[in-house]
Write a protein that holds these residues in place. Structure first.
Motif, short mmCIF file in Angstrom:
data_model
loop_
_atom_site.label_atom_id
_atom_site.label_comp_id
_atom_site.label_asym_id
_atom_site.label_seq_id
_atom_site.Cartn_x
_atom_site.Cartn_y
_atom_site.Cartn_z
N UNK A 21 -1.40 4.93 -3.66
CA UNK A 21 -0.14 5.18 -2.96
C UNK A 21 -0.25 4.83 -1.48
N UNK A 22 -1.42 5.09 -0.88
CA UNK A 22 -1.62 4.71 0.52
C UNK A 22 -1.57 3.19 0.65
N UNK A 23 -2.20 2.51 -0.30
CA UNK A 23 -2.20 1.04 -0.28
C UNK A 23 -0.79 0.50 -0.47
N UNK A 24 -0.04 1.05 -1.42
CA UNK A 24 1.31 0.55 -1.69
C UNK A 24 2.17 0.58 -0.43
N UNK A 25 2.18 1.74 0.26
CA UNK A 25 3.08 1.87 1.42
C UNK A 25 2.45 1.33 2.70
N UNK A 26 1.15 1.11 2.69
CA UNK A 26 0.51 0.52 3.87
C UNK A 26 0.46 -0.99 3.83
#
Length: 493
Positions: A21-26
Motif C-alpha cells: 500500500x505504501x508503494x502503490x500510493x508512493x
C-alpha cells in the motif's frame, strides 16, 4: 483453536502486504494506486471471509496445554530465544551489521530522505560511477529494487528520523521472526523449544566442507558459507543476519502455501500467496513457483478452485506491475549454465560435497515412504538450482533455494519430535543438524564479539551508488513503468 489459526493466517497476509500500500500510493499514479489497492483489499476480504465461514483446523495444541503453567513457561523460553536471536542480527542496528548492510543502510536512508518515487538527480549519476548504464541514456536513474521490508520503517523515518526508522526496522523484523516460528509450531502440531532451536541453528554442514576442502579449521568469526566457492545454501541465521527481507518473507509465504495445500487442502489462494512475494524478493517468488504447482497437483481434484479472483485477477496484476517495475533495472547481470563458468571435472569434488553436505545426507536420512509431493519438490529443486547461475555472487542459487530448505528443515524437525520415529534415525538427524549448527554459531559469535546496540550514525552511511555492485538497485526512467505508470516528480517530468 480455530481463532489462533485464523489470526496467524490473517497476520501473515497483513505483514506481507502492508508495504504494498505504501508503494502503490508512493510510486503509482493515483488511478493505478486506487485500482491496485481496491484489488488487494478485496482479495484479502475474500480470503478472510472464507476463513471465517469455512474455519481451519488448528493442530498446534489443545486448549488445556496452552493454559498449563508448563506450556506458559515454554512460551516464555521460546520468546526469549527468538528475541535474543533477532537482537544479534544487525536489524535496526542491534548487533553487528555484516557487509550487505552497507547497501541496506544506504537504501533505507534514500527511502527516508527522497520523495517518492525515488528518482535521483542527473548529477547523482555523473558524480558516482554507476556501472552498466546504457551509452544512449542521459536522464535520471530511479531506485528499482525489492525493498518491501524497508518501506514501513522509512515511512516512520520521514516523520521521526533515522533512529526511529531503525527501531521500527528491528521491530518489524522481530514480528516476522515470531510469525515464522508460530507457523512452524502450527504445521508441526505443537509448541516446541526444539523446533525453535532448529529454526535458529538449521544449516548445511559447511564446517565439514570447509575442513575437507581447505584442510584447516575456520576461525570462529569467519563467514564460512562460501566453502564450496561457487554455490551457497544459506543457513537460517545467515539469512536473518545478511538478508532478513528474503529469509523472513520466504519462511512466512512457504508456510502459508504449505498450510493451504496440505492442511486446508485448497487451491483457492495458491497463486496469490506466490505473487505477493514479488515485492519482497524476486528470488523467493521464483522459489515458491514449484511449490505452487505442487500444491495444485496435490489438490488436483479441486482444480477449479484455482480460478478465483485472488488467484487470477489480483495475482496477475501484482506480477504484471512488478515485472514492469523490475524490467526498468539497469541490467548487466551475469546469467550462465554451470559448465559455462567452471570446469566441472576440476570442480567435481566441491560440487559433489556441496550436494552431499548441504542437503542430500539429511534428505536421505529423513526419507520415508510417506513423503508427499512437497518433499520431492524441495529435493528436486535443490538438485537443479546449482546448474544455473544468475548474479555476480550467484543470488539465484542462494535465494531461490530458501523455500526448499525451509521445507527440508520442517520435515527434519517433524521427525525429531515424532514419538514414532525410529531412534537411530533421530540420532542420525540430530548429528547432521548438530554439525550444521556450527555455521550459525560462527555467525552469532561474530555478532557477539563485535556487538553494537545503536544504528550506524547517519553521516557515516555511504551513498548507495558508491557501494560496490550496487548498480542492481538502479533503473532507467525511460521504461514503461516510469513513463506511464509511476507518478511524476521533478526528475521525471
Amino acid at each position: 483453536m480455530q481463532n489462533y489459526s485464523n489470526f496467524l493466517i490473517k497476520s501473515s497476509y497483513i505483514y506481507i502486504i502492508i508495504p504494498y500500500f505504501i508503494f502503490f500510493f508512493g510510486w503509482l499514479k493515483p488511478l493505478y494506486a486506487l485500482i491496485m489497492t481496491v484489488v488487494i483489499v478485496y482479495a484479502l476480504l475474500v480470503i478472510f471471509r472464507e476463513l471465517t465461514l469455512s474455519g481451519t483446523e488448528d493442530v498446534t495444541a489443545s486448549t488445556e496445554d496452552v493454559q498449563s503453567p508448563l506450556q506458559n513457561k515454554k512460551i516464555v523460553l521460546i520468546l526469549v530465544i527468538l528475541i535474543l536471536w533477532a537482537a544479534c542480527t544487525g536489524m535496526g542496528g542491534f548487533g553487528y551489521q555484516n557487509g550487505d548492510y552497507h547497501q541496506r543502510n544506504a537504501l533505507l536512508k534514500n527511502l527516508i530522505d527522497q520523495p517518492y518515487p525515488v528518482i535521483y538527480a542527473p548529477e547523482y549519476v555523473s558524480n558516482n560511477s554507476i556501472q552498466n548504464i546504457r551509452k544512449d541514456f542521459h536522464g535520471s536513474l530511479a531506485l528499482v529494487y525489492y525493498f518491501a521490508f524497508y518501506l514501513l520503517p522509512a515511512l516512520f523515518g520521514k516523520f521521526l528520523g533515522w533512529r526511529a526508522a531503525n527501531t521500527i526496522s528491528f521491530g518489524y523484523g522481530l514480528i516476522g521472526v515470531l510469525i515464522a516460528a508460530a507457523w512452524i509450531f502450527k504445521l508441526a502440531g505443537r509448541l516446541s523449544v526444539r523446533l525453535t532451536l532448529l529454526l535458529v541453528f538449521f544449516s548445511g554442514m559447511d564446517f565439514v566442507g570447509y575442513i575437507i576442502l581447505k584442510l584447516k579449521i575456520p576461525a570462529w568469526t569467519e563467514h564460512i558459507e562460501w566453502w564450496a566457492v561457487f554455490w551457497q545454501y544459506s543457513s537460517n541465521t545467515t539469512l536473518l543476519f545478511w538478508v532478513p527481507h528474503q529469509g523472513i518473507s520466504a519462511w512466512i509465504l512457504t508456510s502459508l502455501l504449505m498450510n493451504e495445500a496440505l492442511i486446508r487442502r485448497s487451491n483457492r489462494h495458491v497463486a496469490f500467496i506466490t505473487a505477493i512475494g514479488a515485492f519482497w524478493s524476486v528470488w523467493v517468488c521464483v522459489g515458491l513457483l514449484p511449490f505452487m504447482i505442487s500444491s495444485i497437483l496435490i489438490n488436483r481434484k479441486k482444480l477449479g478452485e484455482v480460478f478465483t479472483f485472488q488467484n487470477v485477477i489480483a495475482a496477475s496484476l501484482i506480477v504484471l506491475l512488478f515485472a514492469l517495475f523490475y524490467m526498468s533495472q539497469i541490467g548487466g547481470i551475469q546469467k550462465m549454465w554451470l559448465w559455462q563458468y567452471i570446469n566441472i571435472y576440476e570442480a567435481r569434488q566441491s560440487f559433489l560435497l556441496f550436494y552431499l553436505l548441504e542437503f542430500v545426507l539429511l534428505s536421505a536420512v529423513c526419507f520415508d515412504k510417506t513423503r508427499n509431493l512437497w518433499w520431492w519438490t524441495a529435493v528436486v529443486s535443490l538438485m537443479l538450482l546449482p546448474l544455473y547461475r544468475i548474479g555476480v555472487i550467484n543470488d539465484f542459487v542462494m535465494r531461490v533455494s530458501i523455500p526448499s530448505l525451509f521445507v527440508i528443515m520442517f520435515y527434519a524437525g517433524n521427525s525429531l519430535i515424532n514419538p514414532s520415529c525410529n531412534k537411530l534415525k533421530k540420532v542420525a538427524i540430530f548429528v547432521i543438524i548438530a554439525l550444521g549448527a556450527l555455521t550459525p554459531t560462527t555467525e552469532i559469535y561474530r555478532s557477539l564479539t563485535r556487538y553494537k546496540i545503536t544504528p550506524l550514525r547517519l553521516e557515516r552511511v555511504q551513498e548507495l551508488a558508491s557501494v560496490p555492485n550496487s548498480y542492481n538497485y538502479f533503473g532507467y526512467t525511460d521504461s514503461v513503468f516510469f513513463e506511464y505508470i509511476a507518478k511524476r516528480n521533478k526528475y521525471n517530468k
